[in-house]
Write a protein that holds these residues in place. Structure first.
Motif, PDB file in Angstrom:
ATOM      1  N   ALA A  56     122.615  58.647 -75.847  1.00  0.00           N
ATOM      2  CA  ALA A  56     123.193  57.345 -76.218  1.00  0.00           C
ATOM      3  C   ALA A  56     122.777  56.885 -77.613  1.00  0.00           C
ATOM      4  CB  ALA A  56     122.784  56.293 -75.185  1.00  0.00           C
ATOM      5  N   LYS A  91     120.878  68.189 -69.275  1.00  0.00           N
ATOM      6  CA  LYS A  91     121.936  67.822 -68.325  1.00  0.00           C
ATOM      7  C   LYS A  91     122.263  68.986 -67.393  1.00  0.00           C
ATOM      8  CE  LYS A  91     126.433  65.521 -68.040  1.00  0.00           C
ATOM      9  NZ  LYS A  91     126.925  66.330 -66.926  1.00  0.00           N
ATOM     10  N   ARG A 104     114.838  55.574 -62.419  1.00  0.00           N
ATOM     11  CA  ARG A 104     116.129  54.943 -62.703  1.00  0.00           C
ATOM     12  C   ARG A 104     116.041  53.440 -62.500  1.00  0.00           C
ATOM     13  NH1 ARG A 104     120.514  58.567 -63.074  1.00  0.00           N
ATOM     14  NH2 ARG A 104     119.868  60.749 -62.709  1.00  0.00           N
ATOM     15  N   GLY A 105     116.983  52.718 -63.125  1.00  0.00           N
ATOM     16  CA  GLY A 105     117.052  51.267 -63.010  1.00  0.00           C
ATOM     17  C   GLY A 105     117.769  50.839 -61.749  1.00  0.00           C
ATOM     18  N   ALA A 107     120.719  49.818 -61.137  1.00  0.00           N
ATOM     19  CA  ALA A 107     122.095  50.296 -60.953  1.00  0.00           C
ATOM     20  C   ALA A 107     122.179  51.817 -60.935  1.00  0.00           C
ATOM     21  CB  ALA A 107     122.983  49.729 -62.063  1.00  0.00           C
ATOM     22  N   GLY A 108     121.026  52.482 -60.878  1.00  0.00           N
ATOM     23  CA  GLY A 108     121.017  53.936 -60.844  1.00  0.00           C
ATOM     24  C   GLY A 108     120.999  54.587 -62.207  1.00  0.00           C
ATOM     25  N   GLU A 109     120.940  53.790 -63.262  1.00  0.00           N
ATOM     26  CA  GLU A 109     120.921  54.349 -64.616  1.00  0.00           C
ATOM     27  C   GLU A 109     119.537  54.902 -64.949  1.00  0.00           C
ATOM     28  OE1 GLU A 109     119.437  50.123 -65.135  1.00  0.00           O
ATOM     29  OE2 GLU A 109     120.814  51.238 -63.831  1.00  0.00           O
ATOM     30  N   LEU A 110     119.487  55.943 -65.775  1.00  0.00           N
ATOM     31  CA  LEU A 110     118.216  56.515 -66.182  1.00  0.00           C
ATOM     32  C   LEU A 110     117.384  55.481 -66.914  1.00  0.00           C
ATOM     33  CD1 LEU A 110     119.442  59.999 -67.443  1.00  0.00           C
ATOM     34  CD2 LEU A 110     117.837  59.638 -65.554  1.00  0.00           C
ATOM     35  N   ASP A 111     116.086  55.463 -66.618  1.00  0.00           N
ATOM     36  CA  ASP A 111     115.167  54.553 -67.298  1.00  0.00           C
ATOM     37  C   ASP A 111     114.576  55.275 -68.511  1.00  0.00           C
ATOM     38  OD1 ASP A 111     113.519  52.052 -67.367  1.00  0.00           O
ATOM     39  OD2 ASP A 111     111.901  53.533 -67.208  1.00  0.00           O
ATOM     40  N   ILE A 124     113.223  60.115 -70.921  1.00  0.00           N
ATOM     41  CA  ILE A 124     113.336  59.958 -69.473  1.00  0.00           C
ATOM     42  C   ILE A 124     112.077  60.525 -68.827  1.00  0.00           C
ATOM     43  CG2 ILE A 124     115.846  59.887 -69.432  1.00  0.00           C
ATOM     44  CD1 ILE A 124     115.882  62.817 -68.667  1.00  0.00           C
TER      45      ILE A 124
END
Length: 518
Positions: A56, A91, A104-105, A107-111, A124
């Motif tokens: 990102a 990946k 993960r956060g 909402a399931g997003e990677l922290d 990560i």
């Protein structure tokens, strides 16, 4: 002497070696994978902080951070290669296939976390045991592959080359070429020759030649020493990174305190509670490791204190326990509650930025010999490694080497002769002498070739180590082989190579810091 034959011999079963073995087995090649101990006895397993996954963020920012951390000495081509191939490797293997349990956060997003030298949160992690989570999953997948034979407790002795080890005397006229290794099976004490089309050095680091280290036992630069003895090109060995924060309570073992703690708000303070890093660098406690390690050493030299402290008071206790559970429990077992009091820390030898010179496909200057992971040196780290690049380098270098090897194997005419017999004396080595010699190496390197060096210190180190090497070589030739004796032989050679490299470089860069003498 038994002789085994295979397509690929991989020396070292950490993340780099295991990932390479997996890649080659899936392409239809047979692999012998040598491990000093069990599947998780590797430096990769002890990596706490995380692995860069920079999809990102701006890749140019990551390139700048790597270059700045290296003191502007890193190889731009190696940086570009890591940035381009890294996210794909993470990946494919870690996220999609192995489904590593990264944090993960809601909402399931990677922290994502941040460490020293990073301008963004791009790392990560799996709590504070990222290396363990990754290596355990990769090792399990390796052991599911029938084409891979794991040899636990097998220690490489020396590389086989056509110049030195072929029964055919005319092979000495061939180009410098590797065709396997002599290996000690420590369970039987027997020496085995493993003949291979491709030999891969993935032996990890060399931190255990220093008195204080974050490395696993046996990390004495095996790959560097073996490569040197057959004439491979080495590079940047003076650049040994010292991690700034290693647990340092009296009568307790040293162990790593992840840099991610500083990324989450921890700060370094002296015994008076003063934040001394703010005066040392604008980035404070999040400066690159070489800068922080030197600042700590200088703080201790001026104060006379045995260590400094990592203050976590900016974090809530429940966050500390949840984010860093393993460090919390281990510190607590030695009487330090890190939610209530600062952690006593000192620097310790951590990572070899140099090593066996390799191109971006892992190829060394010796034909059919690769060097990957920490053992290889593409110039990615230059004079100092940026945090959380090491696990990523393992994945990328393993995949790149495997792709190149698999593509060329069928078209290559390999010369794989019968190796000469290995003859070993029967007299057992005195374990007291072996331990004492290793301690002398560790003390010498720590005192004279550590965080801060000088010409006079390096000259003394070289004199001590040269004399010791003569003793060790005589000892080695006269005794039956053991893992400890092999480690001593390789340890003294690696130490001399580091001191020699440091002596040739009068310029302070990154991990190699030289003071002027009066």
């Amino acid at each position: 002497m038994e002789t085994l034959r295979t397509d690929c011999l991989v020396i070292g079963a950490g993340l780099a070696g295991s990932a390479y073995a997996l890649q080659m087995a899936r392409r239809g090649f047979k692999v012998e994978l040598l491990a000093l101990d069990g599947p998780l006895q590797a430096n990769s397993d002890w990596a706490q902080g995380g692995i860069i996954y920079d999809q990102a963020q701006d890749p140019a920012a990551l390139a700048r951070d790597i270059m700045v951390a290296s003191d502007h000495t890193a190889n731009p081509a190696a940086i570009d290669h890591l940035i381009r191939e890294g996210p794909i490797a993470v990946k494919e293997l870690l996220l999609d296939e192995l489904k590593i349990g990264f944090d993960r956060g809601p909402a399931g997003e990677l922290d994502f976390t941040r460490e020293g030298g990073h301008s963004h949160r791009r790392i990560i992690h799996a709590k504070d045991a990222t290396g363990h989570a990754i290596l355990a999953a990769v090792a399990h997948r390796v052991d599911e592959q029938p084409a891979i034979t794991r040899r636990s407790g097998w220690v490489a002795i020396d590389l086989l080359t056509l110049s030195h080890n072929s029964e055919d005397l005319t092979d000495k006229y061939e180009p410098l070429t590797c065709f396997g290794a002599y290996v000690l099976d420590t369970s039987t004490g027997e020496t085995v020759a493993i003949v291979a089309k491709k030999t891969v050095l993935a032996t990890g680091g060399l931190g255990q030649i220093f008195l204080h280290s974050t490395n696993q036992p046996g990390s004495v630069g095996h790959g560097v020493a073996m490569a040197y003895r057959v004439g491979a090109r080495l590079m940047d060995l003076e650049y040994v990174q010292f991690h700034p924060t290693v647990f340092a309570k009296k009568n307790a073992p040293r162990f790593l305190i992840t840099e991610a703690m500083r990324g989450e708000g921890g700060v370094l303070v002296n015994a008076k509670g003063e934040r001394f890093m703010d005066a040392a660098d604008p980035r404070g406690s999040l400066a690159p490791r070489d800068i922080v390690a030197r600042a700590i050493k200088q703080e201790l030299a001026s104060s006379g204190d045995p260590g400094v402290f990592l203050d976590l008071s900016a974090m809530k206790p429940e966050f500390v326990r949840d984010r860093f559970p393993n460090i919390y429990e281990r510190c607590l077992s030695y009487g330090v509650d890190i939610t209530r009091e600062p952690i006593p820390v000192v620097p310790a030898a951590h990572f070899a930025c140099g090593g066996v010179h390799a191109n971006l496909s892992g190829r060394t200057s010796v034909q059919h010999l690769n060097a990957i992971g920490e053992t290889g040196c593409t110039g990615l780290h230059g004079a100092n490694r940026l945090a959380s690049t090491s696990l990523l380098e393992c994945l990328v270098s393993a995949k790149s080497a495997a792709i190149a090897d698999a593509a060329g194997m069928a078209a290559t005419d390999f010369r794989l002769p019968q190796p000469r017999l290995w003859e070993s004396p029967t007299r057992e080595a005195d374990p007291v002498l072996v331990r004492q010699d290793m301690l002398q190496i560790q003390h010498t390197m720590w005192n004279y070739a550590g965080v801060i060096r000088s010409r006079r210190r390096l000259t003394r180190a070289r004199r001590i180590l040269l004399e010791l090497r003569e003793e060790v070589q005589s000892f080695y030739r006269g005794c039956r082989l053991s893992r400890e004796l092999i480690e001593l032989r390789n340890g003294i050679q690696t130490a001399l190579l580091i001191v020699h490299a440091a002596s040739l470089n009068p310029h302070s860069k990154g991990c190699h810091y030289v003071i002027e003498e009066e």
